[in-house]
Scaffold this active site. Sequence first.
Site, PDB file in Angstrom:
ATOM      1  N   SER A   1       6.648  93.324  20.861  1.00  0.00           N
ATOM      2  CA  SER A   1       7.778  93.609  20.328  1.00  0.00           C
ATOM      3  C   SER A   1       8.964  93.583  21.273  1.00  0.00           C
ATOM      4  CB  SER A   1       7.818  95.056  19.760  1.00  0.00           C
ATOM      5  OG  SER A   1       6.816  95.359  18.623  1.00  0.00           O
TER       6      SER A   1
ATOM      7  N   LYS B   1       8.466 105.711  24.130  1.00  0.00           N
ATOM      8  CA  LYS B   1       9.289 104.610  24.170  1.00  0.00           C
ATOM      9  C   LYS B   1      10.700 105.005  23.483  1.00  0.00           C
ATOM     10  CE  LYS B   1       5.897 101.148  23.775  1.00  0.00           C
ATOM     11  NZ  LYS B   1       5.216 100.229  22.816  1.00  0.00           N
TER      12      LYS B   1
ATOM     13  N   ARG C   1      -5.160  92.148  22.808  1.00  0.00           N
ATOM     14  CA  ARG C   1      -4.485  91.103  23.058  1.00  0.00           C
ATOM     15  C   ARG C   1      -4.996  90.305  24.207  1.00  0.00           C
ATOM     16  NH1 ARG C   1       1.290  92.886  23.339  1.00  0.00           N
ATOM     17  NH2 ARG C   1       0.232  94.630  24.200  1.00  0.00           N
TER      18      ARG C   1
HETATM   19  N1  COA Z   1       0.991  91.587  18.193  1.00  0.00           N
HETATM   20  C1  COA Z   1       2.059  91.769  18.657  1.00  0.00           C
HETATM   21  N2  COA Z   1       2.355  92.766  19.555  1.00  0.00           N
HETATM   22  C2  COA Z   1       1.455  93.805  19.725  1.00  0.00           C
HETATM   23  C3  COA Z   1       0.202  93.532  19.139  1.00  0.00           C
HETATM   24  C4  COA Z   1      -0.141  92.465  18.304  1.00  0.00           C
HETATM   25  N3  COA Z   1      -1.345  92.256  17.663  1.00  0.00           N
HETATM   26  N4  COA Z   1      -0.597  94.500  19.356  1.00  0.00           N
HETATM   27  C5  COA Z   1       0.082  95.333  20.190  1.00  0.00           C
HETATM   28  N5  COA Z   1       1.464  94.657  20.505  1.00  0.00           N
HETATM   29  C6  COA Z   1       2.650  95.256  21.221  1.00  0.00           C
HETATM   30  C7  COA Z   1       3.387  96.133  20.642  1.00  0.00           C
HETATM   31  O1  COA Z   1       4.337  94.907  19.920  1.00  0.00           O
HETATM   32  C8  COA Z   1       4.118  96.811  21.663  1.00  0.00           C
HETATM   33  O2  COA Z   1       4.933  96.038  22.460  1.00  0.00           O
HETATM   34  P1  COA Z   1       6.171  96.860  23.321  1.00  0.00           P
HETATM   35  O3  COA Z   1       5.536  97.877  24.123  1.00  0.00           O
HETATM   36  O4  COA Z   1       7.172  95.745  23.826  1.00  0.00           O
HETATM   37  O5  COA Z   1       7.008  97.651  22.079  1.00  0.00           O
HETATM   38  C9  COA Z   1       2.662  96.932  22.394  1.00  0.00           C
HETATM   39  O6  COA Z   1       1.934  96.183  22.219  1.00  0.00           O
HETATM   40  C10 COA Z   1       2.042  98.323  22.385  1.00  0.00           C
HETATM   41  O7  COA Z   1       2.300  98.635  21.205  1.00  0.00           O
HETATM   42  P2  COA Z   1       1.758  99.593  19.935  1.00  0.00           P
HETATM   43  O8  COA Z   1       0.406  99.039  19.469  1.00  0.00           O
HETATM   44  O9  COA Z   1       2.838  99.871  19.266  1.00  0.00           O
HETATM   45  O10 COA Z   1       1.269 100.809  20.569  1.00  0.00           O
HETATM   46  P3  COA Z   1       2.373 101.966  21.339  1.00  0.00           P
HETATM   47  O11 COA Z   1       1.763 102.309  22.990  1.00  0.00           O
HETATM   48  O12 COA Z   1       3.700 101.493  21.235  1.00  0.00           O
HETATM   49  O13 COA Z   1       2.001 103.207  20.364  1.00  0.00           O
HETATM   50  C11 COA Z   1       0.669 105.026  19.698  1.00  0.00           C
HETATM   51  C12 COA Z   1       1.116 103.584  20.591  1.00  0.00           C
HETATM   52  C13 COA Z   1       2.052 105.068  18.698  1.00  0.00           C
HETATM   53  C14 COA Z   1      -0.559 104.678  18.986  1.00  0.00           C
HETATM   54  C15 COA Z   1       0.478 106.122  20.387  1.00  0.00           C
HETATM   55  O14 COA Z   1       1.736 106.412  21.410  1.00  0.00           O
HETATM   56  C16 COA Z   1       0.366 107.312  19.388  1.00  0.00           C
HETATM   57  O15 COA Z   1      -0.832 107.481  18.841  1.00  0.00           O
HETATM   58  N6  COA Z   1       1.370 108.251  19.567  1.00  0.00           N
HETATM   59  C17 COA Z   1       1.246 109.484  18.641  1.00  0.00           C
HETATM   60  C18 COA Z   1       1.103 110.546  19.541  1.00  0.00           C
HETATM   61  C19 COA Z   1      -0.522 110.676  20.071  1.00  0.00           C
HETATM   62  O16 COA Z   1      -1.167 110.821  19.264  1.00  0.00           O
HETATM   63  N7  COA Z   1      -0.614 110.613  21.272  1.00  0.00           N
HETATM   64  C20 COA Z   1      -1.846 110.846  21.773  1.00  0.00           C
HETATM   65  C21 COA Z   1      -2.447 109.499  22.071  1.00  0.00           C
HETATM   66  S1  COA Z   1      -1.785 108.398  23.363  1.00  0.00           S
END
Ligand code: COA
Length: 161
Positions: free
Chosen positions: A129, A42, A91
């Site tokens: 978010s 992102k 969720r």
């Molecule tokens: N309350 C509110 N929002 C929530 C939530 C909660 N309990 N749980 C999830 N969300 C929302 C987040 O706000 C986010 O919203 P957005 O898309 O509008 O920003 C969305 O759900 C998903 O967010 P998040 O939990 O932060 O996951 P992500 O997809 O942004 O991040 C990582 C995923 C960082 C964990 C993943 O990319 C990662 O592990 N990266 C490191 C590299 C890696 O290891 N890659 C291989 C595995 S994929």
Amino acid sequence: MRKIAIYPGTFDPITNGHIDIIERGCKIFEKVIVAVAKATNKECFFTLDERIHLANISIKHINNAEVEGFDGLAVNFVKSKKSSIMIRGFRAVSDFEYELQIAHANRTLCEDIETIFLTPKNKYLYLSSSLVKQIARLGGSIKEYVPDAVQDAIKNKMQKK
Ligand code: COA
């Protein structure tokens, strides 16, 4: 008992829904590390340092939680903390495919790491978010969704942009 669990995410920014998950995790594990990812697919609104700072302020009331940034694979961060548990928030049904994909990718990368899914309170089920940023951008109130410090940070940053 498994002592440390890692809760990885982008946290751009942390919301009350995330905090709800952290509080639940802290009742199960001795320590929860909120792992703020530098590398996500992102384009972030807040910098990594800002996301870490806002998460730190937002969880200061929780004794057994802490925040750290990480770069690279989440599984490597989990291993570096001598943990084998990853927490993810679940969720609504719409999260299912995406979360399953991440959990399977992580299991393929490291068989020993388990992903635990926790669900937030009903009122946070459809919170994200992006939603918070969109409401703020359009002048709506985000008071119900984020701590005051996060609310101020979003407003300040939006005024500067
Ligand atoms: N309350 C509110 N929002 C929530 C939530 C909660 N309990 N749980 C999830 N969300 C929302 C987040 O706000 C986010 O919203 P957005 O898309 O509008 O920003 C969305 O759900 C998903 O967010 P998040 O939990 O932060 O996951 P992500 O997809 O942004 O991040 C990582 C995923 C960082 C964990 C993943 O990319 C990662 O592990 N990266 C490191 C590299 C890696 O290891 N890659 C291989 C595995 S994929």
